[in-house]
Write a protein that holds these residues in place. Structure first.
Motif, PDB file in Angstrom:
ATOM      1  N   GLY A  83       0.643  -1.234   0.449  1.00  0.00           N
ATOM      2  CA  GLY A  83      -0.340  -0.267   0.088  1.00  0.00           C
ATOM      3  C   GLY A  83       0.847   0.939  -0.108  1.00  0.00           C
ATOM      4  O   GLY A  83       2.231   1.359   0.972  1.00  0.00           O
ATOM      5  N   SER A  85      -0.391   4.176   1.009  1.00  0.00           N
ATOM      6  CA  SER A  85      -0.569   4.869   2.330  1.00  0.00           C
ATOM      7  C   SER A  85      -0.056   4.266   3.659  1.00  0.00           C
ATOM      8  O   SER A  85       0.020   4.933   4.068  1.00  0.00           O
ATOM      9  CB  SER A  85      -2.009   5.693   1.770  1.00  0.00           C
ATOM     10  N   THR A  86      -0.563   3.116   3.155  1.00  0.00           N
ATOM     11  CA  THR A  86      -0.540   2.723   4.452  1.00  0.00           C
ATOM     12  C   THR A  86       0.385   1.080   4.895  1.00  0.00           C
ATOM     13  O   THR A  86       1.122   1.904   6.156  1.00  0.00           O
ATOM     14  CB  THR A  86      -1.581   1.500   4.756  1.00  0.00           C
ATOM     15  N   PRO A 224      -4.040   5.612  -2.915  1.00  0.00           N
ATOM     16  CA  PRO A 224      -3.349   6.182  -1.621  1.00  0.00           C
ATOM     17  C   PRO A 224      -4.946   6.397  -1.345  1.00  0.00           C
ATOM     18  O   PRO A 224      -4.911   5.650  -0.557  1.00  0.00           O
ATOM     19  CB  PRO A 224      -3.734   7.205  -1.952  1.00  0.00           C
ATOM     20  N   GLN A 225      -6.028   6.257  -1.800  1.00  0.00           N
ATOM     21  CA  GLN A 225      -7.032   6.489  -0.988  1.00  0.00           C
ATOM     22  C   GLN A 225      -7.661   4.591  -1.183  1.00  0.00           C
ATOM     23  O   GLN A 225      -8.566   4.834  -0.080  1.00  0.00           O
ATOM     24  CB  GLN A 225      -8.579   7.046  -2.217  1.00  0.00           C
ATOM     25  N   GLU A 226      -7.780   4.340  -1.642  1.00  0.00           N
ATOM     26  CA  GLU A 226      -8.034   3.081  -2.418  1.00  0.00           C
ATOM     27  C   GLU A 226      -7.226   1.931  -1.594  1.00  0.00           C
ATOM     28  O   GLU A 226      -8.455   0.910  -0.828  1.00  0.00           O
ATOM     29  CB  GLU A 226      -8.644   2.012  -3.117  1.00  0.00           C
ATOM     30  N   ASP A 227      -6.365   1.957  -0.705  1.00  0.00           N
ATOM     31  CA  ASP A 227      -5.608   1.210  -0.542  1.00  0.00           C
ATOM     32  C   ASP A 227      -5.884   1.377   1.461  1.00  0.00           C
ATOM     33  O   ASP A 227      -5.981   0.662   2.132  1.00  0.00           O
ATOM     34  CB  ASP A 227      -4.040   2.441   0.016  1.00  0.00           C
ATOM     35  N   VAL A 228      -6.440   2.768   1.845  1.00  0.00           N
ATOM     36  CA  VAL A 228      -6.603   3.349   3.425  1.00  0.00           C
ATOM     37  C   VAL A 228      -8.210   1.904   3.462  1.00  0.00           C
ATOM     38  O   VAL A 228      -8.344   1.242   4.369  1.00  0.00           O
ATOM     39  CB  VAL A 228      -7.159   4.847   3.079  1.00  0.00           C
ATOM     40  N   LEU A 229      -8.949   2.484   2.632  1.00  0.00           N
ATOM     41  CA  LEU A 229     -10.017   1.780   2.335  1.00  0.00           C
ATOM     42  C   LEU A 229      -9.887   0.431   2.234  1.00  0.00           C
ATOM     43  O   LEU A 229     -10.769  -0.863   2.978  1.00  0.00           O
ATOM     44  CB  LEU A 229     -10.808   2.012   0.532  1.00  0.00           C
ATOM     45  N   ASN A 231      -7.561  -1.840   3.404  1.00  0.00           N
ATOM     46  CA  ASN A 231      -6.887  -2.351   4.900  1.00  0.00           C
ATOM     47  C   ASN A 231      -8.623  -1.272   6.362  1.00  0.00           C
ATOM     48  O   ASN A 231      -7.906  -1.361   7.524  1.00  0.00           O
ATOM     49  CB  ASN A 231      -5.926  -1.731   5.145  1.00  0.00           C
ATOM     50  N   SER A 232      -9.198  -1.525   5.532  1.00  0.00           N
ATOM     51  CA  SER A 232     -10.514  -0.937   6.761  1.00  0.00           C
ATOM     52  C   SER A 232     -11.575  -1.858   6.988  1.00  0.00           C
ATOM     53  O   SER A 232     -11.181  -2.530   6.223  1.00  0.00           O
ATOM     54  CB  SER A 232     -11.038  -0.045   6.195  1.00  0.00           C
TER      55      SER A 232
END
Length: 256
Positions: A83, A85-86, A224-229, A231-232
């Motif tokens: 990821g 972002s993560t 970046p946004q989908e990476d956070v999603l 891993n949510s």
């Protein structure tokens, strides 16, 4: 005397008319035995879903044929992406989601076989397919995507082509149906963009299969946004629900 004889005759006639008296007494009807219960059919055996959490902690750069009889080779297994972002590697994400999917499918009555439950394994794509071939009705390979274009987003699934030179080509229709239904279920449950079903004969983990198979690319870790999603926990729960819904529909549509 006549009166006495008459009285005796009257008594005899009266007794003959009473139930159970005299030779003309009504006989009781025989007791009817209760009908035997109809034999009930055994319930169908639960379907077995094999789940492969994509990749592993360390890649294996040794080569293996990409399919039965092929002279073309590929790396046995790559390390996957991570990821942006993560920083969470794909092999960790895929195991997390696969374990949630295992629990959801088990709760729905399926038997589940996990190709791996740990990161510290060394399983080639061919070996993963062979595990599925031994015990599964369908094979779900869980992955996440990556791209040089950080705006790329959405989910997709992969299956063999109808012209596949490998035995899995005989199961093209089932693989395509499974891929369509899983992608639709995932996109509906998460709201993600459904990109496409990519038909390809370049994936070792598909080509070595002998049962219906799909690769599920849940989304882009390079976004970046989908990476956070991805891993949510809430989004992962939606992914799992969507995939499981697709599995339900697949078995409903292919029931004999």
């Amino acid at each position: 005397m006549k009166r006495t004889v008459f009285s005796l005759l009257a008594c005899c006639l009266l007794l003959a008319c009473l139930p159970g008296c005299g030779s003309s007494a009504a006989q009781e009807s025989p007791v009817q035995e209760p009908a035997a219960e109809a034999a009930t059919a055994d319930p169908p055996a639960p379907k077995t879903v094999v789940i492969d959490p994509g990749h592993q902690a360390r890649a294996n750069t040794d080569q293996e044929p990409i399919g039965p009889g092929s002279v073309e080779t590929k790396m046995k297994v790559t390390g996957g992406t991570a990821g942006v972002s993560t920083g969470i590697p794909e092999y960790e994400l895929t195991l997390t989601v696969s374990q949630l999917l295992r629990d959801e499918l088990t709760a729905r009555g399926y038997q589940v076989v996990m190709v791996r439950e740990d990161h510290d394994v060394n399983l080639s794509n061919r070996e993963r397919a062979e595990i599925a071939n031994q015990s599964g009705d369908i094979f779900l390979r869980i992955h996440a995507n990556g791209s040089e274009d950080s705006s790329a987003s959405g989910a997709m699934t992969l299956c063999p082509t109808a012209q596949s030179p490998y035995p899995i080509g005989r199961l093209y229709s089932q693989c395509r149906l499974l891929s369509d239904l899983v992608l639709d279920g995932l996109a509906t449950a998460t709201g993600a963009k459904a990109l496409s079903v990519w038909e390809t004969d370049t994936m070792s983990g598909i080509n070595w299969c002998q049962i219906p198979v799909t690769i599920v690319e849940m989304g882009f870790l390079s976004n970046p946004q989908e990476d956070v999603l991805l891993n949510s926990p809430d989004y992962q729960a939606d992914i799992v629900t969507g995939i499981a819904n697709g599995v339900d529909k697949y078995f409903a549509q292919t029931a004999s």
